[in-house]
Design a protein around this motif. Structure first.
Motif, PDB file in Angstrom:
ATOM      1  N   LEU A 115      40.665  26.250  39.778  1.00 36.19           N
ATOM      2  CA  LEU A 115      39.475  26.899  39.232  1.00 36.19           C
ATOM      3  C   LEU A 115      38.963  26.113  38.032  1.00 36.19           C
ATOM      4  O   LEU A 115      39.746  25.533  37.278  1.00 36.19           O
ATOM      5  N   ARG A 116      37.685  26.129  37.849  1.00 29.68           N
ATOM      6  CA  ARG A 116      37.058  25.361  36.780  1.00 29.68           C
ATOM      7  C   ARG A 116      36.345  26.293  35.793  1.00 29.68           C
ATOM      8  O   ARG A 116      35.854  27.350  36.191  1.00 29.68           O
ATOM      9  N   PRO A 117      36.288  25.922  34.522  1.00 32.26           N
ATOM     10  CA  PRO A 117      35.521  26.718  33.569  1.00 32.26           C
ATOM     11  C   PRO A 117      34.111  26.960  34.087  1.00 32.26           C
ATOM     12  O   PRO A 117      33.460  26.049  34.606  1.00 32.26           O
ATOM     13  N   GLY A 118      33.679  28.221  33.980  1.00 35.75           N
ATOM     14  CA  GLY A 118      32.378  28.592  34.520  1.00 35.75           C
ATOM     15  C   GLY A 118      32.488  29.316  35.843  1.00 35.75           C
ATOM     16  O   GLY A 118      31.564  30.053  36.233  1.00 35.75           O
ATOM     17  N   GLN A 119      33.620  29.110  36.554  1.00 37.13           N
ATOM     18  CA  GLN A 119      33.869  29.912  37.747  1.00 37.13           C
ATOM     19  C   GLN A 119      34.378  31.290  37.319  1.00 37.13           C
ATOM     20  O   GLN A 119      34.691  31.531  36.149  1.00 37.13           O
ATOM     21  N   ALA A 120      34.499  32.196  38.292  1.00 42.48           N
ATOM     22  CA  ALA A 120      34.896  33.565  37.988  1.00 42.48           C
ATOM     23  C   ALA A 120      36.056  34.007  38.858  1.00 42.48           C
ATOM     24  O   ALA A 120      36.243  33.518  39.983  1.00 42.48           O
ATOM     25  N   VAL A 121      36.843  34.929  38.326  1.00 39.63           N
ATOM     26  CA  VAL A 121      37.857  35.660  39.082  1.00 39.63           C
ATOM     27  C   VAL A 121      37.380  37.099  39.170  1.00 39.63           C
ATOM     28  O   VAL A 121      36.898  37.675  38.180  1.00 39.63           O
ATOM     29  N   LEU A 122      37.487  37.676  40.343  1.00 42.77           N
ATOM     30  CA  LEU A 122      37.013  39.037  40.583  1.00 42.77           C
ATOM     31  C   LEU A 122      38.200  39.961  40.838  1.00 42.77           C
ATOM     32  O   LEU A 122      39.013  39.698  41.728  1.00 42.77           O
ATOM     33  N   VAL A 123      38.314  41.017  40.046  1.00 40.20           N
ATOM     34  CA  VAL A 123      39.336  42.042  40.239  1.00 40.20           C
ATOM     35  C   VAL A 123      38.622  43.381  40.427  1.00 40.20           C
ATOM     36  O   VAL A 123      37.405  43.436  40.520  1.00 40.20           O
ATOM     37  N   SER A 124      39.384  44.481  40.473  1.00 41.48           N
ATOM     38  CA  SER A 124      38.768  45.805  40.592  1.00 41.48           C
ATOM     39  C   SER A 124      39.268  46.713  39.487  1.00 41.48           C
ATOM     40  O   SER A 124      40.259  46.420  38.811  1.00 41.48           O
ATOM     41  N   HIS A 129      48.097  46.483  35.710  1.00 42.55           N
ATOM     42  CA  HIS A 129      47.971  45.493  34.636  1.00 42.55           C
ATOM     43  C   HIS A 129      48.472  44.114  35.062  1.00 42.55           C
ATOM     44  O   HIS A 129      47.990  43.092  34.559  1.00 42.55           O
ATOM     45  N   ALA A 130      49.452  44.073  35.979  1.00 47.56           N
ATOM     46  CA  ALA A 130      49.991  42.790  36.444  1.00 47.56           C
ATOM     47  C   ALA A 130      48.944  41.969  37.172  1.00 47.56           C
ATOM     48  O   ALA A 130      49.056  40.742  37.247  1.00 47.56           O
ATOM     49  N   ASN A 131      47.926  42.626  37.721  1.00 44.01           N
ATOM     50  CA  ASN A 131      46.841  41.915  38.394  1.00 44.01           C
ATOM     51  C   ASN A 131      45.556  41.990  37.587  1.00 44.01           C
ATOM     52  O   ASN A 131      44.457  41.872  38.122  1.00 44.01           O
ATOM     53  N   PHE A 132      45.709  42.178  36.298  1.00 44.77           N
ATOM     54  CA  PHE A 132      44.562  42.239  35.392  1.00 44.77           C
ATOM     55  C   PHE A 132      44.773  41.325  34.183  1.00 44.77           C
ATOM     56  O   PHE A 132      43.962  40.447  33.900  1.00 44.77           O
ATOM     57  N   GLU A 145      35.324  33.235  33.855  1.00 44.21           N
ATOM     58  CA  GLU A 145      34.705  34.555  33.725  1.00 44.21           C
ATOM     59  C   GLU A 145      35.520  35.570  34.522  1.00 44.21           C
ATOM     60  O   GLU A 145      36.016  35.271  35.615  1.00 44.21           O
ATOM     61  N   LEU A 146      35.679  36.776  33.994  1.00 44.97           N
ATOM     62  CA  LEU A 146      36.357  37.844  34.724  1.00 44.97           C
ATOM     63  C   LEU A 146      35.337  38.909  35.101  1.00 44.97           C
ATOM     64  O   LEU A 146      34.653  39.467  34.240  1.00 44.97           O
ATOM     65  N   ARG A 147      35.233  39.163  36.398  1.00 45.04           N
ATOM     66  CA  ARG A 147      34.332  40.199  36.906  1.00 45.04           C
ATOM     67  C   ARG A 147      35.161  41.350  37.470  1.00 45.04           C
ATOM     68  O   ARG A 147      36.244  41.132  38.021  1.00 45.04           O
ATOM     69  N   VAL A 148      34.620  42.554  37.343  1.00 41.45           N
ATOM     70  CA  VAL A 148      35.365  43.743  37.754  1.00 41.45           C
ATOM     71  C   VAL A 148      34.540  44.549  38.744  1.00 41.45           C
ATOM     72  O   VAL A 148      33.430  44.998  38.429  1.00 41.45           O
ATOM     73  N   CYS A 149      35.088  44.743  39.929  1.00 42.69           N
ATOM     74  CA  CYS A 149      34.425  45.536  40.967  1.00 42.69           C
ATOM     75  C   CYS A 149      34.658  47.025  40.715  1.00 42.69           C
ATOM     76  O   CYS A 149      35.757  47.439  40.359  1.00 42.69           O
ATOM     77  N   GLY A 172      35.631  32.100  42.338  1.00 42.21           N
ATOM     78  CA  GLY A 172      36.551  31.215  43.047  1.00 42.21           C
ATOM     79  C   GLY A 172      37.715  31.946  43.660  1.00 42.21           C
ATOM     80  O   GLY A 172      38.304  31.493  44.649  1.00 42.21           O
ATOM     81  N   LEU A 173      38.057  33.106  43.095  1.00 39.10           N
ATOM     82  CA  LEU A 173      39.214  33.874  43.552  1.00 39.10           C
ATOM     83  C   LEU A 173      38.968  35.353  43.319  1.00 39.10           C
ATOM     84  O   LEU A 173      38.543  35.754  42.235  1.00 39.10           O
ATOM     85  N   ALA A 174      39.232  36.163  44.330  1.00 37.42           N
ATOM     86  CA  ALA A 174      39.261  37.620  44.186  1.00 37.42           C
ATOM     87  C   ALA A 174      40.718  38.058  44.256  1.00 37.42           C
ATOM     88  O   ALA A 174      41.459  37.620  45.138  1.00 37.42           O
ATOM     89  N   ALA A 175      41.120  38.906  43.315  1.00 35.97           N
ATOM     90  CA  ALA A 175      42.499  39.405  43.261  1.00 35.97           C
ATOM     91  C   ALA A 175      42.443  40.921  43.312  1.00 35.97           C
ATOM     92  O   ALA A 175      42.073  41.578  42.332  1.00 35.97           O
ATOM     93  N   ILE A 176      42.806  41.482  44.457  1.00 33.67           N
ATOM     94  CA  ILE A 176      42.575  42.899  44.737  1.00 33.67           C
ATOM     95  C   ILE A 176      43.866  43.558  45.217  1.00 33.67           C
ATOM     96  O   ILE A 176      44.624  42.967  45.994  1.00 33.67           O
TER      97      ILE A 176
END
Length: 412
Positions: A115-124, A129-132, A145-149, A172-176
């Motif tokens: 992942l590169r600076p400026g890309q985002a990781v998407l969580v919910s 907390h282990a996935n946050f 960037e961290l985005r939250v669904c 770049g990555l969604a972690a759900i």
């Protein structure tokens, strides 16, 4: 089988768990905290004891019988995990000490190198907390960037918001989570994978809860990373699993340095060992791997289909019983949910309610369950959580509902 329904004898299964026969404060133990850590059957306890008594040595490093036996047992556990997940190859299985460690490995290795600076990781909003927290740490150190669904009022993942958060192509990555440890929601993982991949992102699924209750096929799910932990799957603490596609593991740099993860070391350089060894620095959880293997054998001998059918009956029964308790608030009403129920009563702090339940032998969790953002989302300070295992009975659920009704009267 009886008319296609898997046979499940919960009374016989309970005999495999020595701890369930004890009394608590003069009452039969009703253990409803399996979502935090499940109890262990004799088969797991025995396998670990035999390993320590007859075949213990360090692995991969000794040219003597005990080391060879220990190495075979350790690698047999890897093969068992690969089969359990339907991995394409056992080389895709990396042992860690927990789901938390597995997610941190991905955050530090894949997150910092791919992942590169400026890309985002998407969580919910429903993540543990282990996935946050690892993604917050990556945001702060690496410029991600961290985005939250969003999560709906019923406790479902908002798939329209998921699409919207992916739309600009920067994720770049969604972690759900595959199953919420508070709401019991089982997320539509295959559909999520299709959405995420359509936007050229990778998908990590946190299976810490789901792998206990559902058959997991990583190839059918079409995810890129999957994590789970041994101690929730009736195995020991101190061992977790990261499964990842082999091509991703080969791209990722080592997370920890030390013994057993290297091919060659000089005074000014090193060459890492092939996957998966390059991610398993130091003496691994040998005895724990044997225990995890025994736990996998145990649930597979019962049958994941039989376990899932038993849990569906428990969930339906619990929904009826708990919904009948006057004033009880139940978080989440997902169409597909597992045996996790987070509840609250008016005028009762969760810790006080849990203490009162303990007085009659019922073990439940109280607090925010490592999911503070989710409790904030539902505007509730804390909850009591009852979570089921394969040894949970409908009678125990009845007993819980009766105790909650009496607690309601006590707290007024």
């Amino acid at each position: 089988m009886d008319g296609g329904t898997p046979v499940f004898d919960v009374a016989r299964i309970r005999q495999d768990f020595p701890i369930l026969s004890q009394k608590v404060r003069g009452k039969d133990l009703v253990f409803l905290d399996s979502g935090a850590s499940a109890q262990k059957p004799r088969q797991v306890i025995g396998a670990m004891t035999r390993m320590m008594e007859t075949a213990y040595a360090n692995v991969h490093r000794g040219a003597y019988h005990l080391s060879e036996a220990a190495t075979e047992a350790y690698e047999a556990a890897r093969r068992a995990v690969a089969g359990f997940l339907n991995a394409a190859t056992e080389r895709e299985v990396v042992f860690t000490n927990s789901s938390t460690a597995a997610i941190n490995l991905v955050a530090h290795s894949y997150g910092r190198s791919v992942l590169r600076p400026g890309q985002a990781v998407l969580v919910s909003e429903m993540e543990h907390h282990a996935n946050f927290v690892p993604w917050l740490m990556l945001r702060d150190s690496h410029g991600i960037e961290l985005r939250v669904c969003r999560v709906t009022d019923d406790g479902e993942l908002d798939l329209a918001d998921l699409e919207a958060k992916l739309a600009d192509g920067k994720v770049g990555l969604a972690a759900i989570t595959h199953m919420s440890n508070v709401l019991g929601t089982v997320t539509p993982a295959e559909r999520i994978a299709r959405i995420v991949h359509a936007h050229s992102a990778k998908l990590l699924l946190d299976g810490s809860q789901a792998a206990v209750h559902r058959r997991v096929d990583v190839q059918a799910l079409d995810c890129d990373f999957y994590v789970f932990t041994g101690h929730k799957l009736y195995g020991p603490t101190g061992i977790g699993v990261l499964w990842a596609r082999l091509d991703l593991l080969e791209r990722m740099p080592p997370f920890l340095g030390g013994g057993d993860m290297i091919e060659e070391v000089t005074l000014d350089s090193y060459r890492p060992a092939p996957v998966p060894a390059k991610f398993e620095a130091g003496t691994p959880p040998i005895i724990e791997a044997v225990g995890l293997h025994a736990a996998i054998d145990y649930v597979q001998n019962i049958g994941m289909a039989a376990i899932e059918a038993h849990e569906r009956r428990l969930v339906d029964h619990a929904m009826r019983k708990l919904s009948a308790v006057e004033g009880l608030r139940l978080l989440g009403n997902a169409q597909d949910r597992g045996g996790v129920f987070a509840v609250s009563l008016p005028n009762a702090h969760s810790h006080d309610l849990a203490t009162l339940l303990d007085r009659v032998g019922i073990a439940v969790r109280s607090g925010r369950h490592c999911a503070e953002p989710l409790h904030t989302r539902f505007e509730i300070e804390s909850t009591c959580r009852a979570s089921f295992g394969l040894y949970t009975t409908e009678g125990e659920i009845d007993y819980l509902a009766e105790a909650l009704d009496k607690a309601r009267e006590f707290f007024g």
